[in-house]
Design a protein around this motif. Structure first.
Motif, PDB file in Angstrom:
ATOM      1  N   GLY A 213      49.417  40.067  34.173  1.00 16.83           N
ATOM      2  CA  GLY A 213      50.550  39.243  34.578  1.00 16.83           C
ATOM      3  C   GLY A 213      50.624  38.978  36.068  1.00 16.83           C
ATOM      4  N   ASP A 214      49.482  38.982  36.752  1.00 10.91           N
ATOM      5  CA  ASP A 214      49.456  38.749  38.205  1.00 10.91           C
ATOM      6  C   ASP A 214      48.289  37.822  38.519  1.00 10.91           C
ATOM      7  OD1 ASP A 214      49.418  38.725  40.940  1.00 10.91           O
ATOM      8  OD2 ASP A 214      49.334  40.912  41.184  1.00 10.91           O
ATOM      9  N   ARG A 215      48.586  36.571  38.820  1.00 14.50           N
ATOM     10  CA  ARG A 215      47.529  35.575  39.058  1.00 14.50           C
ATOM     11  C   ARG A 215      46.749  35.838  40.343  1.00 14.50           C
ATOM     12  NH1 ARG A 215      47.492  31.017  36.133  1.00 14.50           N
ATOM     13  NH2 ARG A 215      46.573  29.833  37.840  1.00 14.50           N
ATOM     14  N   GLU A 216      47.309  36.639  41.250  1.00 13.82           N
ATOM     15  CA  GLU A 216      46.596  36.925  42.499  1.00 13.82           C
ATOM     16  C   GLU A 216      46.019  38.338  42.514  1.00 13.82           C
ATOM     17  OE1 GLU A 216      48.989  36.012  45.890  1.00 13.82           O
ATOM     18  OE2 GLU A 216      48.932  33.848  45.516  1.00 13.82           O
ATOM     19  N   ALA A 217      45.905  38.942  41.336  1.00 12.33           N
ATOM     20  CA  ALA A 217      45.427  40.328  41.265  1.00 12.33           C
ATOM     21  C   ALA A 217      44.017  40.476  41.812  1.00 12.33           C
ATOM     22  CB  ALA A 217      45.489  40.833  39.821  1.00 12.33           C
ATOM     23  N   PHE A 218      43.154  39.466  41.595  1.00 11.30           N
ATOM     24  CA  PHE A 218      41.773  39.618  42.041  1.00 11.30           C
ATOM     25  C   PHE A 218      41.668  39.570  43.560  1.00 11.30           C
ATOM     26  CE2 PHE A 218      37.371  37.973  42.727  1.00 11.30           C
ATOM     27  CZ  PHE A 218      36.736  39.163  42.407  1.00 11.30           C
ATOM     28  N   SER A 219      42.361  38.637  44.200  1.00  6.62           N
ATOM     29  CA  SER A 219      42.307  38.582  45.663  1.00  6.62           C
ATOM     30  C   SER A 219      42.914  39.842  46.265  1.00  6.62           C
ATOM     31  CB  SER A 219      43.013  37.333  46.191  1.00  6.62           C
ATOM     32  OG  SER A 219      44.387  37.337  45.847  1.00  6.62           O
ATOM     33  N   LYS A 220      43.975  40.368  45.645  1.00  5.15           N
ATOM     34  CA  LYS A 220      44.571  41.618  46.125  1.00  5.15           C
ATOM     35  C   LYS A 220      43.578  42.774  45.997  1.00  5.15           C
ATOM     36  CE  LYS A 220      49.313  40.247  44.885  1.00  5.15           C
ATOM     37  NZ  LYS A 220      50.406  40.470  43.895  1.00  5.15           N
ATOM     38  N   LEU A 221      42.810  42.766  44.888  1.00  4.18           N
ATOM     39  CA  LEU A 221      41.818  43.818  44.684  1.00  4.18           C
ATOM     40  C   LEU A 221      40.728  43.755  45.753  1.00  4.18           C
ATOM     41  CD1 LEU A 221      40.990  46.136  42.745  1.00  4.18           C
ATOM     42  CD2 LEU A 221      39.626  44.452  41.493  1.00  4.18           C
ATOM     43  N   THR A 245      40.584  30.396  42.850  1.00  4.35           N
ATOM     44  CA  THR A 245      41.743  29.901  43.596  1.00  4.35           C
ATOM     45  C   THR A 245      41.595  30.139  45.102  1.00  4.35           C
ATOM     46  OG1 THR A 245      42.803  32.002  43.024  1.00  4.35           O
ATOM     47  CG2 THR A 245      43.378  30.083  41.696  1.00  4.35           C
ATOM     48  N   ASP A 246      42.442  29.443  45.875  1.00  2.00           N
ATOM     49  CA  ASP A 246      42.338  29.510  47.332  1.00  2.00           C
ATOM     50  C   ASP A 246      42.594  30.914  47.870  1.00  2.00           C
ATOM     51  OD1 ASP A 246      41.860  26.825  47.195  1.00  2.00           O
ATOM     52  OD2 ASP A 246      43.793  26.186  48.017  1.00  2.00           O
ATOM     53  N   ASP A 247      43.427  31.706  47.185  1.00  3.34           N
ATOM     54  CA  ASP A 247      43.695  33.050  47.698  1.00  3.34           C
ATOM     55  C   ASP A 247      42.450  33.927  47.642  1.00  3.34           C
ATOM     56  OD1 ASP A 247      44.391  32.820  44.778  1.00  3.34           O
ATOM     57  OD2 ASP A 247      44.518  34.984  44.951  1.00  3.34           O
ATOM     58  N   VAL A 248      41.548  33.659  46.689  1.00  2.00           N
ATOM     59  CA  VAL A 248      40.285  34.414  46.626  1.00  2.00           C
ATOM     60  C   VAL A 248      39.382  34.023  47.793  1.00  2.00           C
ATOM     61  CG1 VAL A 248      38.204  34.836  45.259  1.00  2.00           C
ATOM     62  CG2 VAL A 248      40.432  34.739  44.133  1.00  2.00           C
ATOM     63  N   ILE A 249      39.330  32.725  48.094  1.00  2.00           N
ATOM     64  CA  ILE A 249      38.534  32.278  49.244  1.00  2.00           C
ATOM     65  C   ILE A 249      39.052  32.923  50.524  1.00  2.00           C
ATOM     66  CG2 ILE A 249      37.841  30.277  50.631  1.00  2.00           C
ATOM     67  CD1 ILE A 249      38.029  28.589  48.070  1.00  2.00           C
ATOM     68  N   ALA A 250      40.370  32.949  50.683  1.00  2.00           N
ATOM     69  CA  ALA A 250      40.962  33.562  51.881  1.00  2.00           C
ATOM     70  C   ALA A 250      40.635  35.047  51.948  1.00  2.00           C
ATOM     71  CB  ALA A 250      42.475  33.346  51.889  1.00  2.00           C
ATOM     72  N   ALA A 251      40.712  35.745  50.810  1.00  2.00           N
ATOM     73  CA  ALA A 251      40.410  37.178  50.800  1.00  2.00           C
ATOM     74  C   ALA A 251      38.954  37.420  51.173  1.00  2.00           C
ATOM     75  CB  ALA A 251      40.717  37.768  49.424  1.00  2.00           C
ATOM     76  N   MET A 252      38.046  36.587  50.675  1.00  2.00           N
ATOM     77  CA  MET A 252      36.625  36.723  51.032  1.00  2.00           C
ATOM     78  C   MET A 252      36.420  36.525  52.530  1.00  2.00           C
ATOM     79  SD  MET A 252      34.652  34.635  48.001  1.00  2.00           S
ATOM     80  CE  MET A 252      33.029  34.980  48.718  1.00  2.00           C
ATOM     81  N   ALA A 253      37.057  35.495  53.071  1.00  2.00           N
ATOM     82  CA  ALA A 253      36.856  35.151  54.477  1.00  2.00           C
ATOM     83  C   ALA A 253      37.493  36.168  55.414  1.00  2.00           C
ATOM     84  CB  ALA A 253      37.425  33.756  54.763  1.00  2.00           C
ATOM     85  N   GLU A 254      38.591  36.810  54.983  1.00  2.00           N
ATOM     86  CA  GLU A 254      39.380  37.662  55.876  1.00  2.00           C
ATOM     87  C   GLU A 254      39.142  39.155  55.696  1.00  2.00           C
ATOM     88  OE1 GLU A 254      43.355  36.382  55.046  1.00  2.00           O
ATOM     89  OE2 GLU A 254      42.935  34.285  55.605  1.00  2.00           O
ATOM     90  N   THR A 255      38.367  39.547  54.693  1.00  2.00           N
ATOM     91  CA  THR A 255      38.105  40.966  54.450  1.00  2.00           C
ATOM     92  C   THR A 255      36.681  41.280  54.907  1.00  2.00           C
ATOM     93  OG1 THR A 255      39.530  40.777  52.489  1.00  2.00           O
ATOM     94  CG2 THR A 255      38.223  42.801  52.714  1.00  2.00           C
ATOM     95  N   PRO A 256      36.520  42.036  55.992  1.00  2.00           N
ATOM     96  CA  PRO A 256      35.193  42.179  56.606  1.00  2.00           C
ATOM     97  C   PRO A 256      34.101  42.706  55.689  1.00  2.00           C
ATOM     98  CG  PRO A 256      36.898  42.944  58.104  1.00  2.00           C
ATOM     99  CD  PRO A 256      37.571  42.673  56.792  1.00  2.00           C
TER     100      PRO A 256
END
Length: 496
Positions: A213-221, A245-256
């Motif tokens: 029930g969390d659409r952003e669970a993967f980027s958070k992970l 989704t865009d939040d996954v792209i952001a997580a990839m770009a911002e997580t070293p």
């Protein structure tokens, strides 16, 4: 005096999920008192972890089983087990066609294997047990990882998609997600053992969270993995364009520690064929994702899966695939000639494309992708890269006095052996001097060598004698209490 300990061999076909499952099967067997067989000689147990994706998967299995029949007739205590997707699909058929098989088990009950083997031995009768839903999440089972420095971590099993060429959802069931805390606890435990690279694994990895029930669970992970001290590289496979989704792209770009590497299965560039495949995106959507990834991470290496010759594919449809390949400029592509997957809707479709036409298209695609891969690799010449030293990646290393490993973007790099000792799991800094379509070379002396905890773990594993299992006699394994870099396609079983 007790009889000798039983030896085992696990033969794996198919995708990374099967590789992950095979590591769990090995862990279960070693918990139950088996020891891994040496290369030579006949093991007491052979386990086939099968794939049902390709048309000839059953021919491959029955060919292997046929070769074992005379071995088993000489080795009366030998047992043979068949698991995985083909076992889930064919069930009792396997024992009818190969009555010398002792155990058939499915994708949902790998934890039952030791008990099924014991029951087959006692009853002197083949045991077939196929469950329709997952009983125990595989990652909760014991494991025997092949690598000391890199590990697969399953975050979900199953798939909710209905691609017409893929039988995996029918065999592995609907998607079930692990709780984020359980995933992170496993990653932290692996890092504690010396692992410095993990690959998050799922049939459709970026749909993670749909079961929670969390659409952003993967980027958070992904971001949470960035907080784990000692974890140097995080990868994942395989996403689906529909859910990317865009939040996954952001997580990839911002997580070293999340690598700028993405496997994004295309399958076809034709909107008409994608519709027939029941792939819920179109060419424009796919290329839009690629553009966004490159805007956020210009150095990203993107790979893909492509099927050539899907039923009804026309010359114009195929030209659309070539167009996407030219636009996306994949670092590499895993390309497949369409073959009927028994039990899939596509196998019953009209307008199956003639083999000669499929082959001609396939050859054109390969030639184009080879050209692009080479051009993209040439852009790496002159760059300084940190290479995670790998084991067994370079087939010619002994002859060339080189070592091999993976760059952060997962490109394969062969480099000059340093003068100081280097172990798999250590990190070597090199300057790229030459590019080929499928690898890079660093021909000068390495610029730096960094010994790592992962190298220490590799050294410990290879220095210590194999631990002796508890005193379990031949044929009487105890049942252990429940307590996975790519040369193969990086997708799930069907390259979602």
């Amino acid at each position: 005096m007790g009889e000798s300990l039983r030896t085992y061999k696990v033969v794996t076909h198919g995708c990374q999920m099967n590789v992950h499952d095979s590591e769990r099967l090995s862990g279960l067997l070693e918990d139950a008192g088996y020891v891994k067989a040496e290369q030579d000689g006949d093991p007491d147990l052979v386990v086939f972890n099968t794939c049902a994706v390709r048309e000839n998967a059953d021919n491959k299995l029955y060919g292997n089983l046929g070769q074992l029949a005379p071995v088993k007739s000489r080795h009366q205590d030998m047992q043979i087990a068949v698991g995985g997707c083909l076992a889930q699909k064919d069930r009792e058929t396997i024992v009818r066609r190969a009555p010398w098989v002792d155990v058939v088990f499915g994708t949902h009950n790998i934890g039952h294997l030791p008990a099924l083997l014991e029951r087959a031995r006692v009853e002197q009768k083949a045991q077939v047990e196929i469950l329709e839903s997952l009983e125990t999440f595989p990652s909760t089972l014991p494991t025997r990882r092949e690598s000391a420095y890199a590990a697969w971590v399953a975050i979900s099993v199953g798939c909710n998609n209905t691609c017409t060429f893929c039988i995996v959802p029918a065999l592995r069931g609907k998607e079930e997600d692990r709780r984020p805390g359980d995933v992170l606890a496993e990653v932290e435990a692996l890092v504690g053992e010396g692992v410095i690279e993990v690959t998050l694994l799922g049939q459709n990895v970026n749909a993670y969270g749909s079961d929670l029930g969390d659409r952003e669970a993967f980027s958070k992970l992904l971001r949470a993995c960035g907080q784990i001290e000692g974890l140097e590289r995080v990868r994942f496979t395989s996403p689906h364009p529909r859910d990317f989704t865009d939040d996954v792209i952001a997580a990839m770009a911002e997580t070293p520690n999340v690598m700028h590497q993405l496997h994004m299965p295309l399958q076809s560039g034709s909107d008409r064929v994608l519709r027939a495949m029941k792939r819920s995106y179109r060419q424009e959507r796919f290329l839009g994702i690629i553009r966004k990834v490159r805007e956020a991470m210009p150095d990203a290496a993107i790979s893909t899966d492509i099927i050539v010759g899907f039923p009804g594919e026309t010359d114009e449809d195929f030209e659309q695939t070539l167009h996407v390949v030219r636009e996306a400029r994949f670092a590499n592509a895993f390309t497949f000639q369409y073959s009927k997957r028994p039990g899939t809707p596509a196998a019953e479709m009209a307008d199956q494309v003639p083999k000669a036409v499929v082959q001609a298209r396939y050859d054109r695609l390969i030639a184009l992708q080879e050209e692009i891969s080479w051009e993209e690799n040439k852009k790496q010449v002159g760059r300084t890269l940190e290479i995670l030293v790998a084991e067994g990646e370079g087939r010619k290393d002994d002859r060339t006095d080189r070592l091999s490993g993976r760059a952060p973007d997962n490109r394969l790099v062969h480099f000059t052996r340093p003068t100081e000792p280097v172990r798999p799991g250590d990190v070597v800094t090199v300057e790229i001097t030459y590019a080929a379509p499928h690898h890079l070379l660093a021909e000068g002396a390495p610029l730096a060598v960094r010994r790592t905890r992962a190298g220490d773990a590799w050294e410990r594993r290879n220095a210590a004698p194999a631990p002796k299992p508890a005193g379990v006699m031949l044929g009487l394994p105890t049942i252990g209490a429940p307590a996975p870099a790519p040369a193969a396609p990086a997708g799930g079983c069907c390259g979602d």
